[in-house]
Design a protein around this motif. Structure first.
Motif, PDB file in Angstrom:
ATOM      1  N   TYR A 245      42.821  14.384   2.714  1.00  0.00           N
ATOM      2  CA  TYR A 245      43.449  14.805   1.386  1.00  0.00           C
ATOM      3  C   TYR A 245      43.911  16.165   1.374  1.00  0.00           C
ATOM      4  N   LEU A 246      42.785  17.049   1.849  1.00  0.00           N
ATOM      5  CA  LEU A 246      43.058  18.543   1.991  1.00  0.00           C
ATOM      6  C   LEU A 246      44.232  18.906   2.873  1.00  0.00           C
ATOM      7  N   GLU A 247      44.544  18.098   4.080  1.00  0.00           N
ATOM      8  CA  GLU A 247      45.431  18.277   5.089  1.00  0.00           C
ATOM      9  C   GLU A 247      46.713  17.699   4.377  1.00  0.00           C
ATOM     10  N   GLU A 248      46.842  16.884   3.572  1.00  0.00           N
ATOM     11  CA  GLU A 248      48.214  16.474   2.636  1.00  0.00           C
ATOM     12  C   GLU A 248      48.581  17.545   1.880  1.00  0.00           C
ATOM     13  N   LEU A 249      47.552  18.149   1.116  1.00  0.00           N
ATOM     14  CA  LEU A 249      47.719  18.918   0.297  1.00  0.00           C
ATOM     15  C   LEU A 249      48.174  20.476   0.709  1.00  0.00           C
ATOM     16  N   ARG A 250      47.769  20.719   2.013  1.00  0.00           N
ATOM     17  CA  ARG A 250      48.297  21.720   3.046  1.00  0.00           C
ATOM     18  C   ARG A 250      49.792  21.617   3.260  1.00  0.00           C
ATOM     19  N   ASP A 251      50.112  20.325   3.660  1.00  0.00           N
ATOM     20  CA  ASP A 251      51.343  20.037   4.028  1.00  0.00           C
ATOM     21  C   ASP A 251      52.429  20.006   2.989  1.00  0.00           C
ATOM     22  N   ARG A 252      51.907  19.364   1.703  1.00  0.00           N
ATOM     23  CA  ARG A 252      52.718  19.456   0.790  1.00  0.00           C
ATOM     24  C   ARG A 252      52.963  20.957   0.209  1.00  0.00           C
ATOM     25  N   ALA A 253      51.825  21.714   0.294  1.00  0.00           N
ATOM     26  CA  ALA A 253      52.271  23.166  -0.111  1.00  0.00           C
ATOM     27  C   ALA A 253      53.136  23.882   0.914  1.00  0.00           C
ATOM     28  N   ALA A 254      52.998  23.472   2.252  1.00  0.00           N
ATOM     29  CA  ALA A 254      54.050  24.034   3.221  1.00  0.00           C
ATOM     30  C   ALA A 254      55.443  23.585   2.982  1.00  0.00           C
ATOM     31  N   ARG A 255      55.436  22.495   2.439  1.00  0.00           N
ATOM     32  CA  ARG A 255      57.060  21.754   2.311  1.00  0.00           C
ATOM     33  C   ARG A 255      57.584  22.485   1.134  1.00  0.00           C
ATOM     34  N   LEU A 256      56.382  22.591  -0.006  1.00  0.00           N
ATOM     35  CA  LEU A 256      57.010  23.182  -1.211  1.00  0.00           C
ATOM     36  C   LEU A 256      57.592  24.644  -0.917  1.00  0.00           C
ATOM     37  N   GLU A 257      56.832  25.183  -0.086  1.00  0.00           N
ATOM     38  CA  GLU A 257      57.153  26.838   0.352  1.00  0.00           C
ATOM     39  C   GLU A 257      58.334  26.719   1.074  1.00  0.00           C
ATOM     40  N   ARG A 258      58.671  25.833   1.959  1.00  0.00           N
ATOM     41  CA  ARG A 258      59.826  25.536   2.599  1.00  0.00           C
ATOM     42  C   ARG A 258      61.240  25.424   1.868  1.00  0.00           C
ATOM     43  N   ALA A 259      60.829  24.389   0.873  1.00  0.00           N
ATOM     44  CA  ALA A 259      61.830  24.362   0.042  1.00  0.00           C
ATOM     45  C   ALA A 259      62.049  25.369  -1.043  1.00  0.00           C
ATOM     46  N   HIS A 260      61.138  26.047  -1.174  1.00  0.00           N
ATOM     47  CA  HIS A 260      61.264  27.451  -2.158  1.00  0.00           C
ATOM     48  C   HIS A 260      62.174  28.352  -1.459  1.00  0.00           C
ATOM     49  N   ALA A 261      61.682  28.485  -0.198  1.00  0.00           N
ATOM     50  CA  ALA A 261      62.495  29.424   0.420  1.00  0.00           C
ATOM     51  C   ALA A 261      63.904  29.093   0.691  1.00  0.00           C
ATOM     52  N   ALA A 262      64.146  27.804   0.822  1.00  0.00           N
ATOM     53  CA  ALA A 262      65.693  27.374   1.091  1.00  0.00           C
ATOM     54  C   ALA A 262      66.401  27.803  -0.094  1.00  0.00           C
ATOM     55  N   ASP A 263      65.559  27.348  -1.401  1.00  0.00           N
ATOM     56  CA  ASP A 263      66.356  27.511  -2.931  1.00  0.00           C
ATOM     57  C   ASP A 263      66.498  28.878  -2.792  1.00  0.00           C
ATOM     58  N   THR A 264      65.601  29.845  -2.375  1.00  0.00           N
ATOM     59  CA  THR A 264      65.839  31.240  -2.669  1.00  0.00           C
ATOM     60  C   THR A 264      67.052  31.698  -1.722  1.00  0.00           C
ATOM     61  N   ARG A 265      67.208  31.290  -0.599  1.00  0.00           N
ATOM     62  CA  ARG A 265      68.199  31.656   0.499  1.00  0.00           C
ATOM     63  C   ARG A 265      69.686  31.174  -0.441  1.00  0.00           C
ATOM     64  N   ALA A 266      69.565  29.938  -0.809  1.00  0.00           N
ATOM     65  CA  ALA A 266      70.591  29.517  -1.473  1.00  0.00           C
ATOM     66  C   ALA A 266      71.069  30.253  -2.724  1.00  0.00           C
ATOM     67  N   ALA A 267      70.280  30.586  -3.488  1.00  0.00           N
ATOM     68  CA  ALA A 267      70.338  31.459  -4.794  1.00  0.00           C
ATOM     69  C   ALA A 267      70.770  32.746  -4.429  1.00  0.00           C
ATOM     70  N   ARG A 268      70.205  33.388  -3.163  1.00  0.00           N
ATOM     71  CA  ARG A 268      70.801  34.675  -2.862  1.00  0.00           C
ATOM     72  C   ARG A 268      72.287  34.445  -2.357  1.00  0.00           C
ATOM     73  N   ALA A 269      72.684  33.313  -1.714  1.00  0.00           N
ATOM     74  CA  ALA A 269      73.791  33.322  -1.180  1.00  0.00           C
ATOM     75  C   ALA A 269      75.023  32.994  -2.425  1.00  0.00           C
ATOM     76  N   GLU A 270      74.449  32.357  -3.268  1.00  0.00           N
ATOM     77  CA  GLU A 270      75.367  32.170  -4.545  1.00  0.00           C
ATOM     78  C   GLU A 270      75.466  33.208  -5.062  1.00  0.00           C
ATOM     79  N   GLU A 271      74.500  34.242  -5.417  1.00  0.00           N
ATOM     80  CA  GLU A 271      74.568  35.492  -6.222  1.00  0.00           C
ATOM     81  C   GLU A 271      75.464  36.351  -5.405  1.00  0.00           C
ATOM     82  N   ARG A 272      75.311  36.392  -4.143  1.00  0.00           N
ATOM     83  CA  ARG A 272      76.358  37.379  -3.286  1.00  0.00           C
ATOM     84  C   ARG A 272      77.840  36.885  -3.451  1.00  0.00           C
ATOM     85  N   SER A 273      78.004  35.617  -3.596  1.00  0.00           N
ATOM     86  CA  SER A 273      79.363  35.015  -3.551  1.00  0.00           C
ATOM     87  C   SER A 273      80.034  35.492  -4.866  1.00  0.00           C
TER      88      SER A 273
END
Length: 386
Positions: free
Chosen positions: A158-186
């Motif tokens: 359960y703890l490992e799944e929580l860590r994996d989920r947190a890592a996935r959310l962090e990666r998704a957040h980083a991807a969203d941030t990069r996309a938002a920055r690219a859109e803002e630059r555009s």
């Protein structure tokens, strides 16, 4: 390094379990003889006890194999009459290790092996048969140890799944941030281009006109230079507003974004720059979404800027704004030489217009007119009440 520490800890645990088991083996004295064939504690029995404890050192690397290896001398102790066949301390430790470090099938196999070893030692050994209550206690102890190990494994999973989920959310957040920055630059690039390209184009045309009449009509040339100065100041003001928004250590002088209400001033500016421009408004004007209002204004601005640069002298531009029940139709057309193929009229400005129109689900058409001239037209869909 971590593996070495784990092996060291398991080896120390094996030594502690062996010491405790030998002490219990030597000090345990039943109140009554177990059977005529029973044997008292001796050196051979102590060796069997130690052999049962040795596999504890490999409890995390090969837990099931270690359990099976420990059950052999442990069962031998019961068969030789050294004890009642109750599962000893090393067997409990290894059963817990199998349940906490392996899957359900292997864990059930370990539990079955422990139960079988106990039954064999109890039934086949020379010791007196234990009562049903004693057998029930042994079964409960084995089940409790196994259940504790499974609970620990499930908690780890359960703890490992929580860590994996947190890592996935962090990666998704980083991807969203990069996309938002690219859109803002555009978006910033579009705004800067629209502001700079329009005002600089107007200044170039006015400067060219001032140069032509500088000798023959100084007064007219002075008016053109004043218009250049005014246009330059407007460009600088708008650029400061855009750049000021990007700075975190400075406050920008914010103002409302331009919209269709500012088209008369834009048309007048183009007339002063030398492009004959007319504005036609059809239908009943109504409030528009801020994004659509700005996109329509920028489209007209870019279309007139291109007409000023490419249509040629003597050309006329017409801006038509049609307010329909569920659509806003904006059109910029001129009768210049742009449609002849001499000037293709392509660049970053029209690319930005395409992005703006597509953002709001509009339809954009850009190209030469059949009878000559050039057209930039966009139709924006509107919802009811807009």
């Amino acid at each position: 390094m971590r593996i070495e520490r784990t092996r060291f800890h398991d080896t120390v645990l094996a030594v502690v379990v062996a010491a405790a088991s030998v002490a219990l083996f030597v000090l345990y004295t039943p109140e009554e003889p177990l059977a005529e064939e029973g044997r008292e504690a001796d050196g051979f029995g102590a060796v069997l006890v130690v052999l049962a404890c040795v596999p504890v050192a490999a409890r995390r690397r090969w837990p099931l194999a270690a359990l099976c290896a420990a059950l052999v001398p442990q069962t031998s102790l019961a068969l030789l009459g050294y004890g009642p066949g109750v599962a000893g301390l090393p067997g409990l430790v290894l059963l817990y290790s199998v349940a906490s470090h392996r899957g359900l099938a292997v864990a059930l196999g370990g539990l079955l092996a422990s139960m079988t070893a106990y039954v064999v030692g109890t039934v086949a050994g020379p010791a007196r048969a234990a009562s049903w209550s004693d057998q029930l206690v042994v079964a409960v102890v084995l089940g409790a140890v196994w259940g504790a190990g499974r609970s620990l494994r499930l908690r780890r999973a359960y703890l490992e799944e929580l860590r994996d989920r947190a890592a996935r959310l962090e990666r998704a957040h980083a991807a969203d941030t990069r996309a938002a920055r690219a859109e803002e630059r555009s978006r910033i690039a579009r705004e800067l281009h629209d502001v700079v390209a329009h005002h600089v184009s107007v200044m170039i045309v006015q400067a060219a006109a001032a140069r032509k009449v500088l000798a023959s009509d100084p007064e007219l040339a002075g008016e053109a230079l004043s218009a250049i100065e005014h246009t330059g100041r407007m460009a600088m003001t708008e650029m400061r507003n855009i750049v000021g928004v990007l700075r975190t250590d400075a406050r920008a002088e914010l103002g409302p974004q331009p919209g269709l209400k500012d088209l008369p001033a834009l048309v007048e500016q183009m007339r002063e720059a030398g492009l004959a421009t007319r504005l036609l408004v059809e239908g009943e004007p109504r409030p528009l979404p801020a994004g659509v209002d700005l996109a329509a204004y920028r489209l007209v601005q870019e279309g007139l800027t291109n007409s000023l640069r490419h249509a040629g002298s003597g050309a006329t531009a017409v801006v038509t704004v049609r307010h329909k029940p569920r659509e806003l139709d904006v059109r910029v057309e001129d009768d210049g030489t742009g449609g002849s193929g001499v000037s293709p009229r392509s660049g970053h400005g029209l690319v930005g217009i395409r992005e703006r129109v597509a953002l709001y689900g509009g339809i954009l058409s850009i190209g030469p007119l059949p009878g000559g001239g050039f057209e930039v037209r966009a139709r924006f869909p509107l919802k009811d009440g807009q």
